[in-house]
Scaffold this motif. Structure first.
Motif: not given
Length: 519
Positions: A308-322
């Motif tokens: 359960g630790n597969v990171a969604d790049p879309k979520e990371l980009a939205e959380a921290f900025g592209v």
């Protein structure tokens, strides 16, 4: 004139949605492509999806839809990820395209004409998940006694009629290639692995299947579809115009082309053994460099759906900025090594390096000019201190394209950071806020020096953080012809002469906070 550059990611297997590993490879390759364009090179950058094979057919069947419906949906997620992350690809290829089927059949016919394909019976161990065949000697035993591939994936004994490629004929040719072109496989650790594998002996390779039909049909054998790696690897040629667009092929896949593949370390064998052998057989030019990068680990653990630790790049980009995500991934890890990431690490590096070292430098300098000079660009009058700072910045700016060319983005960023720290030390030492009352002319000279330095740093880092760098350069009025690597353009005096007025800036990198769930 420099050679045209063809640079590619591996095409992603769309059996699931994109994860951070896909984003990492796409971002790194994008940075190399952008940097090369800034050096004045003619660049063709291709990415895309690898859509055939048994695994896709089985997944689609399980969902009660056709393979085409499944890959249409999945490919859209990968293209969406690339577009969100600012990936400046010239071609997003899908192997289900008719033009790619034609290219795959053309290379098959070229290999057949060279006498390298023959029909026989295949018996051996096959991993559906890897779409790969393995020798008995390569298998490992799982905890339940089951046989597993070297990647830890299940294998099954497969028996069927198959076309074979005479890979055994290419052992000596491949070893000669590795000896003559030591940089063909990078980094060195991957090269050593492949050397040992090829020196151990090569067996002929099964290159067709009859147990499913979702793939490229084998010419003259309609019951056979091509083994996914023949089809998948040929994507690089398809984008370069193979077989019919000879002018495009000469430009981007010819003897005078610089061809670079950026791939994950788990598929180095396919790209450095099978692929050059196929190309030799078809009498086509070989790539110049194949770079197998490392894996990204989530807090030191390999990502998997079961954990359960597969990171969604879309979520990371939205959380921290592209741009923060792009910067972090290339600054954190030496390219080629495995690396780890976490929300805490992204926040820390973004705030300290992008936010404090560069963003705050730009913010306080430009705000000071907007407020105290009403946006008028300050008049330069360089002293030894000013010239020393600009020399340090220009040294970094010169080092960066060299680092990008040798596929070392971590080194480029370190050079850039050193120059950012030099600018911060300079502004603190010169203290323009104090000079405002005691020596206004010197204050202007300091601010002019910083203005030029900040612009040059923004240009230099723009392959990594293109959106932020472009916004800053636009705000500063830096013209398009001063935004490349190469000859310096005397843009500052032209801006001053033209009466450019600097508006009050907005913060480039607002301070990040940890998401609540990461605290």
């Amino acid at each position: 004139m420099p050679k045209p550059l063809t640079i590619t990611t591996a095409i992603a297997y769309p059996n699931g949605r994109p994860h951070i590993g896909h984003a990492y490879e796409a971002i790194a390759t994008d940075v190399f492509a952008r940097a090369a364009r800034m050096m004045g090179r003619d660049v063709f950058f291709q990415t895309g999806t690898d859509e055939h094979g048994l695994k896709v057919a089985q997944t689609a069947r399980g969902l009660g839809i056709t393979p085409r419906e499944f890959v249409d949906e999945m490919a859209s997620y990968f293209k969406e990820m690339d577009d969100l992350l600012g990936i400046s690809y010239d071609r997003f290829i899908r192997t289900s395209e008719p033009v790619h089927h034609a290219a795959s059949q053309a290379i098959w016919e070229a290999m057949a004409a060279n006498g390298d394909l023959y029909l026989d019976r295949y018996e051996g161990w096959y991993s559906v998940r890897d779409e790969a065949y393995y020798d008995e000697s390569e298998l490992v035993e799982g905890t339940d006694g089951a046989k597993l591939s070297p990647q830890g994936t299940p294998v099954e004994w497969t028996v069927e009629e198959s076309w074979f490629f005479r890979l055994s004929n290419y052992q000596d040719k491949l070893l000669a290639l590795y000896a003559e072109q030591p940089d063909f496989i990078q980094p060195e650790s991957r090269r050593n692995e492949i050397l040992r594998f090829v020196e151990g002996g090569l067996r002929d390779l099964s290159v067709s299947r009859t147990s499913f039909d979702w793939g490229v049909k084998v010419p003259g054998s309609p019951d056979h579809v091509m083994y996914v790696w023949v089809d998948a690897l040929t994507n690089y040629l398809t984008g370069c115009g193979y077989p019919d667009d000879t002018e495009r092929m000469a430009r981007y896949w010819g003897p005078e082309s610089d061809i670079v593949h950026i791939i994950g370390k788990d598929i180095v064998r396919f790209h450095t053994v099978y692929w050059p052998a196929f190309l030799m057989s078809a009498n086509l030019p070989l790539p110049g460099k194949i770079f197998g990068h490392g894996f990204l680990l989530n807090r030191g653990e390999k990502m998997s759906k079961s954990l359960g630790n597969v990171a969604d790049p879309k979520e990371l980009a939205e959380a921290f900025g592209v741009d923060a995500l792009r910067y972090f991934l290339l600054a954190e890890v030496g390219f080629g090594n495995d690396g780890s990431y976490s929300a805490e690490a992204i926040v820390h590096r973004t705030n300290t390096e992008l936010g404090n070292a560069f963003g705050n430098l730009a913010q306080r300098t430009l705000s000071f000019i907007a407020k105290n000079l009403e946006g008028r660009l300050p008049e330069p009058a360089a002293t030894a201190d000013d010239e020393a700072l600009l020399a340090a910045v220009r040294e970094a700016v010169t080092d960066m394209p060299r680092a990008f060319e040798k596929l070392a983005p971590h080194e480029a960023i370190q050079s850039w950071l050193r120059a950012c720290y030099a600018c911060n030390a300079y502004i603190d030492a010169q203290a323009p806020w104090a000079l405002r009352k005691t020596d206004p002319a010197r204050m202007e000279a300091v601010l002019a020096t910083l203005y030029v330095a900040i612009a040059e740093l923004a240009v230099a880092i723009s392959p990594v953080i293109p959106t932020s760098a472009t916004a800053l350069l636009d705000h500063m009025g830096v013209p398009a012809d001063a935004r490349g690597y190469g000859e310096s353009v005397d843009w500052y005096e032209s801006l001053r002469a033209g009466g450019f007025v600097l508006a009050a800036p907005k913060p480039l990198f607002p301070r990040l906070e940890l998401p609540a769930e990461a605290e």
